[in-house]
Structures are given as structure tokens and as C-alpha cells.
Design a protein around this motif. Structure first.
Motif, PDB file in Angstrom:
ATOM      1  N   ALA A 115     -25.116  28.803 -27.458  1.00 59.33           N
ATOM      2  CA  ALA A 115     -24.851  27.976 -26.122  1.00 59.33           C
ATOM      3  C   ALA A 115     -25.509  26.863 -26.052  1.00 59.33           C
ATOM      4  O   ALA A 115     -25.279  25.942 -25.139  1.00 59.33           O
ATOM      5  N   THR A 116     -26.766  26.821 -26.676  1.00 62.08           N
ATOM      6  CA  THR A 116     -27.858  25.540 -26.541  1.00 62.08           C
ATOM      7  C   THR A 116     -27.990  25.003 -27.897  1.00 62.08           C
ATOM      8  O   THR A 116     -27.941  25.927 -29.015  1.00 62.08           O
ATOM      9  N   PRO A 160     -24.318  22.006 -24.124  1.00 61.12           N
ATOM     10  CA  PRO A 160     -23.459  20.873 -24.425  1.00 61.12           C
ATOM     11  C   PRO A 160     -22.904  19.724 -23.371  1.00 61.12           C
ATOM     12  O   PRO A 160     -22.676  20.300 -22.330  1.00 61.12           O
ATOM     13  N   PRO A 161     -23.220  18.606 -23.576  1.00 62.40           N
ATOM     14  CA  PRO A 161     -22.725  17.831 -22.541  1.00 62.40           C
ATOM     15  C   PRO A 161     -21.008  17.981 -22.267  1.00 62.40           C
ATOM     16  O   PRO A 161     -20.417  18.278 -23.310  1.00 62.40           O
ATOM     17  N   ALA A 162     -20.635  17.639 -21.071  1.00 64.57           N
ATOM     18  CA  ALA A 162     -19.114  17.815 -20.774  1.00 64.57           C
ATOM     19  C   ALA A 162     -18.199  16.976 -21.667  1.00 64.57           C
ATOM     20  O   ALA A 162     -16.964  17.427 -22.102  1.00 64.57           O
ATOM     21  N   ASP A 163     -18.395  16.036 -22.291  1.00 60.33           N
ATOM     22  CA  ASP A 163     -17.764  15.301 -23.337  1.00 60.33           C
ATOM     23  C   ASP A 163     -17.916  15.920 -24.640  1.00 60.33           C
ATOM     24  O   ASP A 163     -17.136  15.314 -25.519  1.00 60.33           O
ATOM     25  N   ASP A 164     -18.883  16.668 -24.830  1.00 59.54           N
ATOM     26  CA  ASP A 164     -19.014  17.325 -25.962  1.00 59.54           C
ATOM     27  C   ASP A 164     -19.462  16.427 -27.357  1.00 59.54           C
ATOM     28  O   ASP A 164     -19.373  16.608 -28.541  1.00 59.54           O
ATOM     29  N   ASP A 195     -30.171  18.296 -30.514  1.00 58.74           N
ATOM     30  CA  ASP A 195     -30.211  19.583 -31.279  1.00 58.74           C
ATOM     31  C   ASP A 195     -31.157  19.014 -32.594  1.00 58.74           C
ATOM     32  O   ASP A 195     -31.351  17.737 -32.682  1.00 58.74           O
ATOM     33  N   SER A 196     -31.813  19.869 -33.327  1.00 60.81           N
ATOM     34  CA  SER A 196     -32.585  19.418 -34.632  1.00 60.81           C
ATOM     35  C   SER A 196     -31.647  20.022 -35.850  1.00 60.81           C
ATOM     36  O   SER A 196     -31.139  21.066 -35.666  1.00 60.81           O
ATOM     37  N   CYS A 197     -31.938  19.239 -36.726  1.00 63.68           N
ATOM     38  CA  CYS A 197     -31.166  19.698 -38.259  1.00 63.68           C
ATOM     39  C   CYS A 197     -32.282  19.702 -39.020  1.00 63.68           C
ATOM     40  O   CYS A 197     -32.766  18.792 -39.685  1.00 63.68           O
ATOM     41  N   SER A 231     -33.394  29.654 -21.444  1.00 60.54           N
ATOM     42  CA  SER A 231     -34.141  30.446 -22.400  1.00 60.54           C
ATOM     43  C   SER A 231     -34.573  29.609 -23.519  1.00 60.54           C
ATOM     44  O   SER A 231     -33.675  29.137 -24.168  1.00 60.54           O
ATOM     45  N   PRO A 232     -35.823  29.295 -23.659  1.00 58.78           N
ATOM     46  CA  PRO A 232     -36.247  28.453 -24.720  1.00 58.78           C
ATOM     47  C   PRO A 232     -35.839  29.118 -26.067  1.00 58.78           C
ATOM     48  O   PRO A 232     -36.082  30.263 -26.236  1.00 58.78           O
ATOM     49  N   SER A 233     -35.201  28.533 -26.985  1.00 57.44           N
ATOM     50  CA  SER A 233     -34.573  29.008 -28.144  1.00 57.44           C
ATOM     51  C   SER A 233     -34.251  28.241 -29.329  1.00 57.44           C
ATOM     52  O   SER A 233     -34.440  26.844 -29.018  1.00 57.44           O
TER      53      SER A 233
END
Length: 302
Positions: free
Chosen positions: A58-59, A66-70, A105-107, A259-261
Motif C-alpha cells: 500500500a505504501t 501513491p499519489p493520485a496521478d500515480d 520509495d527507496s531502491c 504503519s511505518p514499514s
């Protein structure tokens, strides 16, 4: 040849467990050398490459939906900079055009200059069949956001320990301080999953929360209530570069648990390696301002 990406473990943590997740995250960063030379992208033009991925969960690691425009991006450890880049915006130009993406996000496997875009964002700049394309990119100071700052207390926050997630700030946040009625300013620490944490008795609030970005702009939101898992909209923004103090609307809007994840990421099959928003004009820096912003941004240090 199709390269399979590493799947990231999703850590579900609440209350005091958030701190444990943070300690583990820092340990992993140190073990992998992620803390060295880390700094967010600057407003200068950079060259690199882009791939894309499909979010599994979900995050992202920044704990935003995710932002509304994805349109979002995952950055490698260096440019993710232990969550300092979270919530900022980057303009990415590829073979087919340009897109603006939110750092979401991180990669872990991405090297400096490698941006992992959402599939929707990648389609704006290239044909997905290409899998990987050369790009140029730059950070966008004072980018327009869907609304003013929002502040959400994590589940488990109390007068003895709290953590907040801040969104819609556009510029990377360098520091967060808070104080309750009659109290003194308390400095929060930034976890690499993007929550700002005060691990001490804070009182029951309501709080003033002072936020400073990497360019030196400061805003203060007042009357932030200690209500876990409720997104509280404010009326403050970094855009404009002035110190602003404001109070949020009286009724915070409901928000799912932040939830921190760490979000799992699924490999792309073709990747080879209730408060209406406030309208403000988009602030784009001039070339002279670009130089000043680049100078003000944190420098990579080894």
C-alpha cells in the motif's frame, strides 16, 4: 535479458516497535554503506538512467500512499538519503518527454543516477518495452503540491512517545521541532522510513510543530492534536521562502494507519537491471535561483 529485482521485506510496526524498525534500518544502512556520501538530488541537471517497477503493497518506504496521478519514483540509498528526499519532486526527461514525480520509495539496488519510476511515470518518458532508458533529471524546489502540509501521528503515539508523518511539503525537510503548552522545543529524529520521532515525554498537546527545509525556509503549524492515525491538514507551505505560522482546521480528516514499514517491490518483467487544497502558483526557479538553491542544498560528504 530480464533481471529480477530484490523483493523488500515489509515491516509492520506500531508504537514502540517503530523504534526497533528504525534501529534495524540504520544497522542495515551502515552495513551496506548507505549512509556515506548521501544527499538528495539538487536542482542542477543530472544524467542517469530510468527503469520502472510495480508496487507490491500500500505504501513505499516513505510511508506515503501513491499519489493520485500515480507519478512517483524510488531512489537509491545515496539519493534517498535516509528519507531526507521523501516528499520532494523531481523532473525526469527521457526519450519521449518529461514527467514530474514524487519521491515515494527507496531502491536498495539502485546506484546513484538510477531512478526507478512507477510504470505510469515511465510511460510518460519512454516505451515500457525498452525497460531501461537514458534520462536527465533535476530536483524541483517549491514544487506545487495537492494541498498544504498534512501531519499524521503514528499508531501508538502518546504523551510519552510519538511519531509523525508529514506530507505535501515538496522541499526536503531538514529538521522538525515540537512543543506543547508551556513547554520548550523538543527536537525530533528522522527515521529512514520517514517518521519524525520524539522518544521522551512530550505531554498531551496540542502541539506547535516547526519544520525547516534544506533551503532554510521555516514554517510552524499550531494546534496539532495528539490523535493517532488521523491526518490533520494545516495551511502552511514552504513555497515563498518566508516563515509562516498557522493553525490547522478544527476537524482533522480520517486517514488510514500510517504503519511505518518497508514496502516490498515487485520486479518489472521488462526491467533489466475533506479539506479542499489551497491553490498556489507553481514556483519555478530562475537560472540564478537554481545556482543559489544548489548551493544551499546539503552536500554529499564522505
Amino acid at each position: 535479458m530480464t533481471a529480477h529485482r530484490l523483493l523488500r521485506p515489509r515491516w509492520l510496526a506500531t508504537g514502540g516497535a517503530v523504534l526497533l524498525a528504525g534501529v534495524l534500518g540504520v544497522a542495515l544502512l551502515l552495513q551496506n554503506g548507505g549512509g556515506a556520501c548521501a544527499a538528495p538530488p539538487t536542482s542542477a541537471k543530472h544524467k542517469g538512467k530510468a527503469t520502472f517497477y510495480d508496487l507490491a503493497g500500500a505504501t513505499g518506504n516513505c510511508n506515503f500512499k501513491p499519489p493520485a496521478d500515480d507519478l512517483y519514483v524510488a531512489l537509491g540509498r545515496t539519493e534517498y538519503s535516509a528519507a531526507l528526499s521523501c516528499g520532494s519532486y523531481i523532473d525526469v526527461t527521457g526519450p519521449k518527454g518529461k514527467v514530474r514525480v514524487k519521491v515515494f520509495d527507496s531502491c536498495p539496488e539502485c546506484t546513484p543516477g538510477w531512478l526507478d519510476l512507477s510504470r505510469t511515470a515511465f510511460k510518460k518518458i519512454a516505451d515500457p518495452a525498452q525497460g531501461v532508458v537514458p534520462i536527465t533529471y533535476r530536483a524541483v524546489p517549491n514544487a506545487k503540491t495537492p494541498g498544504p502540509f498534512s501531519i499524521t501521528f503514528a499508531e501508538g503515539s502518546s504523551q510519552y512517545w510519538w511519531a509523525v508523518l508529514i506530507d505535501n511539503h515538496a522541499n526536503p525537510i531538514k529538521s522538525v521541532k515540537a512543543k506543547g503548552p508551556g513547554g520548550s522545543w523538543m527536537t525530533a529524529t528522522h527515521a529512514d522510513y520517514n517518521f519524525w520521532i520524539i522518544d521522551r515525554r512530550t505531554g498531551g498537546g496540542p502541539f506547535q510543530i516547526k519544520m525547516t527545509d534544506i533551503y532554510g525556509n521555516t514554517v510552524t503549524a499550531k494546534n496539532i492534536k495528539l490523535i493517532p492515525q488521523k491526518k490533520q491538514a494545516t495551511s502552511v507551505r514552504f513555497a515563498g521562502g518566508s516563515t509562516v505560522t498557522a493553525s490547522p482546521p478544527t476537524s482533522p480528516s480520517a486517514s488510514p494507519s500510517p504503519s511505518p514499514s518497508h514496502a516490498k517491490k515487485k520486479a518489472s518483467p521488462v526491467s533489466p537491471s475533506a479539506t479542499p487544497p489551497l491553490e498556489v502558483a507553481t514556483v519555478e526557479p530562475t537560472p540564478e535561483e537554481d545556482l543559489a538553491l544548489a548551493a544551499a542544498a546539503p552536500k554529499a560528504t564522505c
